[in-house]
Design an enzyme around this catalytic site. Structure first.
Site, PDB file in Angstrom:
ATOM      1  N   TYR A 195      -3.868  33.819  43.386  1.00 18.11           N
ATOM      2  CA  TYR A 195      -2.142  33.060  43.724  1.00 18.11           C
ATOM      3  C   TYR A 195      -2.059  34.159  44.810  1.00 18.11           C
ATOM      4  CZ  TYR A 195       2.616  33.926  42.870  1.00 18.11           C
ATOM      5  OH  TYR A 195       4.120  34.573  42.545  1.00 18.11           O
ATOM      6  N   PHE A 232       9.767  41.408  44.554  1.00 12.04           N
ATOM      7  CA  PHE A 232       9.310  42.179  43.937  1.00 12.04           C
ATOM      8  C   PHE A 232       9.400  42.104  42.913  1.00 12.04           C
ATOM      9  CE2 PHE A 232       7.294  45.987  47.406  1.00 12.04           C
ATOM     10  CZ  PHE A 232       7.967  45.072  48.795  1.00 12.04           C
ATOM     11  N   LYS A 267       1.994  30.516  39.211  1.00 12.64           N
ATOM     12  CA  LYS A 267       2.954  31.727  39.555  1.00 12.64           C
ATOM     13  C   LYS A 267       1.378  33.122  38.407  1.00 12.64           C
ATOM     14  CE  LYS A 267       6.493  32.442  36.480  1.00 12.64           C
ATOM     15  NZ  LYS A 267       7.723  33.096  35.789  1.00 12.64           N
ATOM     16  N   LYS A 323      -0.473  32.515  48.669  1.00 11.19           N
ATOM     17  CA  LYS A 323       1.480  32.851  48.772  1.00 11.19           C
ATOM     18  C   LYS A 323       1.592  33.235  50.051  1.00 11.19           C
ATOM     19  CE  LYS A 323       3.892  32.272  45.647  1.00 11.19           C
ATOM     20  NZ  LYS A 323       5.031  31.059  46.006  1.00 11.19           N
ATOM     21  N   SER A 344       7.161  21.537  34.258  1.00 16.34           N
ATOM     22  CA  SER A 344       5.631  22.235  33.798  1.00 16.34           C
ATOM     23  C   SER A 344       5.596  23.661  33.447  1.00 16.34           C
ATOM     24  CB  SER A 344       4.627  22.209  34.548  1.00 16.34           C
ATOM     25  OG  SER A 344       4.779  22.760  35.950  1.00 16.34           O
ATOM     26  N   ASN A 345       6.489  24.376  33.824  1.00 17.31           N
ATOM     27  CA  ASN A 345       7.048  25.220  33.158  1.00 17.31           C
ATOM     28  C   ASN A 345       8.274  25.720  32.700  1.00 17.31           C
ATOM     29  OD1 ASN A 345       5.740  28.142  32.300  1.00 17.31           O
ATOM     30  ND2 ASN A 345       6.447  29.300  34.220  1.00 17.31           N
ATOM     31  N   ARG A 374       6.777  49.905  40.025  1.00 20.86           N
ATOM     32  CA  ARG A 374       7.351  49.639  40.000  1.00 20.86           C
ATOM     33  C   ARG A 374       8.472  49.124  40.433  1.00 20.86           C
ATOM     34  NH1 ARG A 374       2.414  48.535  40.254  1.00 20.86           N
ATOM     35  NH2 ARG A 374       0.770  47.540  39.672  1.00 20.86           N
ATOM     36  N   SER A 432       5.331  36.569  47.834  1.00 24.30           N
ATOM     37  CA  SER A 432       5.860  37.847  46.799  1.00 24.30           C
ATOM     38  C   SER A 432       5.224  38.402  47.376  1.00 24.30           C
ATOM     39  CB  SER A 432       4.806  37.083  45.763  1.00 24.30           C
ATOM     40  OG  SER A 432       4.237  38.039  44.390  1.00 24.30           O
TER      41      SER A 432
HETATM   42  P1  NAD Z   1       8.668  29.548  37.232  1.00 27.40           P
HETATM   43  O1  NAD Z   1       7.174  28.966  36.457  1.00 27.40           O
HETATM   44  O2  NAD Z   1       9.524  29.560  36.237  1.00 27.40           O
HETATM   45  O3  NAD Z   1       9.846  28.787  37.990  1.00 27.40           O
HETATM   46  C1  NAD Z   1       8.550  27.480  37.998  1.00 27.40           C
HETATM   47  C2  NAD Z   1       9.275  26.385  38.274  1.00 27.40           C
HETATM   48  O4  NAD Z   1       8.471  25.511  39.378  1.00 27.40           O
HETATM   49  C3  NAD Z   1       9.163  25.978  37.058  1.00 27.40           C
HETATM   50  O5  NAD Z   1      10.498  24.903  36.000  1.00 27.40           O
HETATM   51  C4  NAD Z   1       8.251  24.692  37.041  1.00 27.40           C
HETATM   52  O6  NAD Z   1       8.132  23.394  35.918  1.00 27.40           O
HETATM   53  C5  NAD Z   1       8.088  23.700  38.723  1.00 27.40           C
HETATM   54  N1  NAD Z   1       6.664  23.318  39.108  1.00 27.40           N
HETATM   55  C6  NAD Z   1       6.086  24.021  39.287  1.00 27.40           C
HETATM   56  N2  NAD Z   1       5.278  23.677  39.308  1.00 27.40           N
HETATM   57  C7  NAD Z   1       5.877  22.326  40.092  1.00 27.40           C
HETATM   58  C8  NAD Z   1       5.191  21.187  40.568  1.00 27.40           C
HETATM   59  N3  NAD Z   1       4.464  20.444  41.119  1.00 27.40           N
HETATM   60  N4  NAD Z   1       6.649  19.969  41.027  1.00 27.40           N
HETATM   61  C9  NAD Z   1       7.679  19.925  40.702  1.00 27.40           C
HETATM   62  N5  NAD Z   1       7.935  21.051  39.792  1.00 27.40           N
HETATM   63  C10 NAD Z   1       6.901  22.151  39.553  1.00 27.40           C
HETATM   64  O7  NAD Z   1       8.261  30.617  38.333  1.00 27.40           O
HETATM   65  P2  NAD Z   1       9.442  31.652  38.662  1.00 27.40           P
HETATM   66  O8  NAD Z   1       9.672  32.695  38.006  1.00 27.40           O
HETATM   67  O9  NAD Z   1      10.617  31.302  38.502  1.00 27.40           O
HETATM   68  O10 NAD Z   1       8.796  31.121  40.425  1.00 27.40           O
HETATM   69  C11 NAD Z   1       9.320  31.231  41.177  1.00 27.40           C
HETATM   70  C12 NAD Z   1       8.702  30.972  42.298  1.00 27.40           C
HETATM   71  O11 NAD Z   1       8.885  32.611  42.807  1.00 27.40           O
HETATM   72  C13 NAD Z   1       7.347  31.049  42.649  1.00 27.40           C
HETATM   73  O12 NAD Z   1       7.236  30.073  43.549  1.00 27.40           O
HETATM   74  C14 NAD Z   1       6.893  32.080  42.727  1.00 27.40           C
HETATM   75  O13 NAD Z   1       5.494  31.922  42.793  1.00 27.40           O
HETATM   76  C15 NAD Z   1       7.423  33.299  42.704  1.00 27.40           C
HETATM   77  N6  NAD Z   1       7.606  34.562  42.656  1.00 27.40           N
HETATM   78  C16 NAD Z   1       7.435  35.078  41.218  1.00 27.40           C
HETATM   79  C17 NAD Z   1       7.769  36.296  40.538  1.00 27.40           C
HETATM   80  C18 NAD Z   1       7.408  36.546  39.547  1.00 27.40           C
HETATM   81  O14 NAD Z   1       6.961  37.491  39.574  1.00 27.40           O
HETATM   82  N7  NAD Z   1       8.566  35.631  38.215  1.00 27.40           N
HETATM   83  C19 NAD Z   1       7.364  36.998  41.764  1.00 27.40           C
HETATM   84  C20 NAD Z   1       6.987  37.050  43.403  1.00 27.40           C
HETATM   85  C21 NAD Z   1       7.197  35.387  43.271  1.00 27.40           C
HETATM   86  N1  UFG Z   2       2.481  46.719  32.240  1.00 27.22           N
HETATM   87  C1  UFG Z   2       1.997  47.800  31.584  1.00 27.22           C
HETATM   88  N2  UFG Z   2       2.026  46.598  29.624  1.00 27.22           N
HETATM   89  C2  UFG Z   2       2.068  45.338  30.574  1.00 27.22           C
HETATM   90  C3  UFG Z   2       2.098  44.843  31.382  1.00 27.22           C
HETATM   91  C4  UFG Z   2       2.719  45.649  31.794  1.00 27.22           C
HETATM   92  O1  UFG Z   2       2.000  48.595  30.650  1.00 27.22           O
HETATM   93  O2  UFG Z   2       2.114  45.065  28.854  1.00 27.22           O
HETATM   94  C5  UFG Z   2       2.302  47.831  33.762  1.00 27.22           C
HETATM   95  C6  UFG Z   2       1.369  47.155  34.667  1.00 27.22           C
HETATM   96  O3  UFG Z   2       0.177  48.055  34.607  1.00 27.22           O
HETATM   97  C7  UFG Z   2       2.041  47.428  36.056  1.00 27.22           C
HETATM   98  C8  UFG Z   2       3.508  47.427  35.681  1.00 27.22           C
HETATM   99  O4  UFG Z   2       3.876  47.283  34.194  1.00 27.22           O
HETATM  100  O5  UFG Z   2       1.836  48.679  36.030  1.00 27.22           O
HETATM  101  C9  UFG Z   2       3.779  45.984  36.096  1.00 27.22           C
HETATM  102  O6  UFG Z   2       3.106  45.157  35.551  1.00 27.22           O
HETATM  103  P1  UFG Z   2       3.470  43.467  35.492  1.00 27.22           P
HETATM  104  O7  UFG Z   2       2.854  42.216  35.492  1.00 27.22           O
HETATM  105  O8  UFG Z   2       4.868  42.623  35.151  1.00 27.22           O
HETATM  106  O9  UFG Z   2       4.236  43.074  37.023  1.00 27.22           O
HETATM  107  P2  UFG Z   2       2.882  43.597  38.556  1.00 27.22           P
HETATM  108  O10 UFG Z   2       3.449  44.184  39.477  1.00 27.22           O
HETATM  109  O11 UFG Z   2       1.166  44.062  38.021  1.00 27.22           O
HETATM  110  O12 UFG Z   2       2.952  42.175  38.803  1.00 27.22           O
HETATM  111  C10 UFG Z   2       3.856  41.068  39.716  1.00 27.22           C
HETATM  112  C11 UFG Z   2       3.918  39.999  39.618  1.00 27.22           C
HETATM  113  C12 UFG Z   2       2.914  39.472  40.370  1.00 27.22           C
HETATM  114  C13 UFG Z   2       3.125  39.668  41.620  1.00 27.22           C
HETATM  115  C14 UFG Z   2       3.433  40.455  42.283  1.00 27.22           C
HETATM  116  C15 UFG Z   2       3.862  42.129  43.130  1.00 27.22           C
HETATM  117  O13 UFG Z   2       3.510  39.394  38.523  1.00 27.22           O
HETATM  118  O14 UFG Z   2       2.645  37.372  40.008  1.00 27.22           O
HETATM  119  O15 UFG Z   2       4.113  41.296  41.080  1.00 27.22           O
HETATM  120  O16 UFG Z   2       4.470  41.337  43.944  1.00 27.22           O
HETATM  121  F1  UFG Z   2       2.089  39.245  42.613  1.00 27.22           F
END
Ligand code: NAD
Ligand code: UFG
Length: 337
Positions: free
Chosen positions: A150, A179, A86, A154, A36-37, A232, A126
């Site tokens: 979201y 983070f 996410k 978590k 899906s992603n 961050r 997260s």
């Molecule tokens: P991502 O979207 O790149 O990866 C998630 C994967 O899960 C994708 O490949 C998607 O196809 C698959 N997926 C989604 N729904 C599904 C389902 N119902 N069944 C089977 N597969 C499914 O995201 P990511 O950035 O790799 O994040 C992975 C995990 O880490 C997530 O749980 C996310 O919430 C958590 N997380 C991500 C961040 C971030 O900033 N990237 C931060 C904190 C936590």
């Molecule tokens: N920012 C900009 N311009 C942009 C995007 C972000 O200035 O186009 C700034 C934001 O204001 C923030 C920093 O860059 O100060 C980081 O922003 P992100 O959107 O990259 O990340 P966040 O810290 O807001 O959020 C991330 C994940 C969330 C998670 C959170 C806490 O995306 O899923 O960290 O772990 F919940």
């Protein structure tokens, strides 16, 4: 004997990098993802990096009969659960989808694990579960909270895991509070490739660097931080991936549950990230200062002592490495995938 790991969401951004580290550490890994992603082409790219065929099953974690078959076919030693939704903004529009995939999905995995007698789970949590009133560095024992669906999912998942381990002391869980993951694999073959306009900073900057967008939008320069822009804790996705290997080691070899932050323990401002990316791509990237984004806080970074003590985990890559590998990915791998 080689230990066998089920990796849900293993074709996604963090999952694919973790797969590479798990193979390097000698684990046998099966990926489950519903695409899906993510893209199927990631399988071939992982095979190129690891030099071995990728074991992949296309299935949805909401499909119980598919999950049962997966757990019946292989005897897994542990599950690393990345599959989930996410996007914070999307979660506000579609909260029920987030509850279903993130919460019901976890419950499905736990129930299948119980049936198959699999007793180790690493869970992607997260830093968003920390209450916004906490002052950084954020420590694992600090109060939790949420500001969007979201984050709520978590937090509920963490609570479900606490209840499940309480009811079944055999079950060991590694809850990892990520983070801000950034960067890409050094091969340039895998990285972050959002389908829509990126909400997160690093992927947005990378599209300005590639010429797709005109300028970086900086959401506010009047925060109480050294340069006024948001701070961050960015962690290289390859460091994050090795954190999962350390977590598995603690679960499988020492039988220890844990809840730890995975960050660098250091804050970078938006301007720091922009300047580092400009260095990486070799030109000064244009930006505009815009009003603060709703819901953002001034600064957030991890206390990393627990990760060091409990997992022996420390990062080895800095912001320049995050930007250089991101740019290498955008410039090469992301284009032809
Ligand atoms: P991502 O979207 O790149 O990866 C998630 C994967 O899960 C994708 O490949 C998607 O196809 C698959 N997926 C989604 N729904 C599904 C389902 N119902 N069944 C089977 N597969 C499914 O995201 P990511 O950035 O790799 O994040 C992975 C995990 O880490 C997530 O749980 C996310 O919430 C958590 N997380 C991500 C961040 C971030 O900033 N990237 C931060 C904190 C936590
Ligand atoms: N920012 C900009 N311009 C942009 C995007 C972000 O200035 O186009 C700034 C934001 O204001 C923030 C920093 O860059 O100060 C980081 O922003 P992100 O959107 O990259 O990340 P966040 O810290 O807001 O959020 C991330 C994940 C969330 C998670 C959170 C806490 O995306 O899923 O960290 O772990 F919940």
């Amino acid at each position: 004997m080689t230990q066998k790991i089920l990796l849900t969401g293993g074709l996604g951004y963090i999952g694919s990098h973790t797969y590479v580290e798990l193979i390097a550490a000698g684990y046998d890994v099966v990926i489950v993802d519903n695409l899906s992603n993510s893209k199927l082409s990631v399988c071939d790219r992982l095979a190129k990096i690891t030099g071995q065929e990728t074991s992949f099953i296309q299935a949805d974690i909401l499909d119980r009969s598919a999950l049962s078959q997966i757990f019946a076919k292989d005897a897994f030693d542990a599950v690393i659960h990345f599959a989930g939704l996410k996007a914070v903004g999307e979660s506000v529009e579609k909260p029920l989808d987030y509850m279903q995939v993130n919460v019901t999905g976890l419950v499905n995995i736990l129930q299948e694990m119980q049936t198959a007698n699999v007793n180790a789970l690493v869970f992607s949590s997260s830093a968003t579960v920390y209450d916004v009133s906490n002052v950084s560095p954020l420590k694992e024992g600090m109060p939790t909270g949420y500001t969007n669906p979201y984050g709520y999912t978590k937090l509920v998942c963490e609570q479900i895991l606490a209840q499940a381990t309480h009811a079944n002391p055999e079950l060991k869980t590694g809850i990892l509070r990520y983070f801000n993951p950034a960067g890409a694999h050094s091969s340039g073959l895998i990285g972050e490739d959002p389908r829509d306009i990126p909400n997160n900073l690093m992927p947005y900057i990378s599209r300005v660097a590639s010429g797709e967008y005109e300028f970086v939008r900086i959401w506010g320069d009047d925060y109480p931080t050294p340069d006024g822009t948001g701070v961050r804790d960015y962690i290289h996705v390859d460091d994050l991936a090795t954190g999962h290997v350390s977590s598995l080691h603690a679960l499988l070899d020492k039988g220890e549950s844990h809840l730890v932050n995975l960050g660098r323990g250091q804050g970078y401002s938006v301007m720091d990230v922009l300047n580092a990316y400009s260095r990486a791509c070799g030109r000064e990237l244009p930006h505009q200062i815009l009003p603060r984004r709703a819901g953002d806080i001034a600064q957030m970074y991890a206390d990393v002592e627990q990760a060091k003590q409990v997992l022996g985990f420390e990062v080895c890559r800095d912001m320049d490495a995050m930007c250089a590998t991101s740019w290498n990915w955008i410039n090469t791998g992301a284009k032809d995938g």
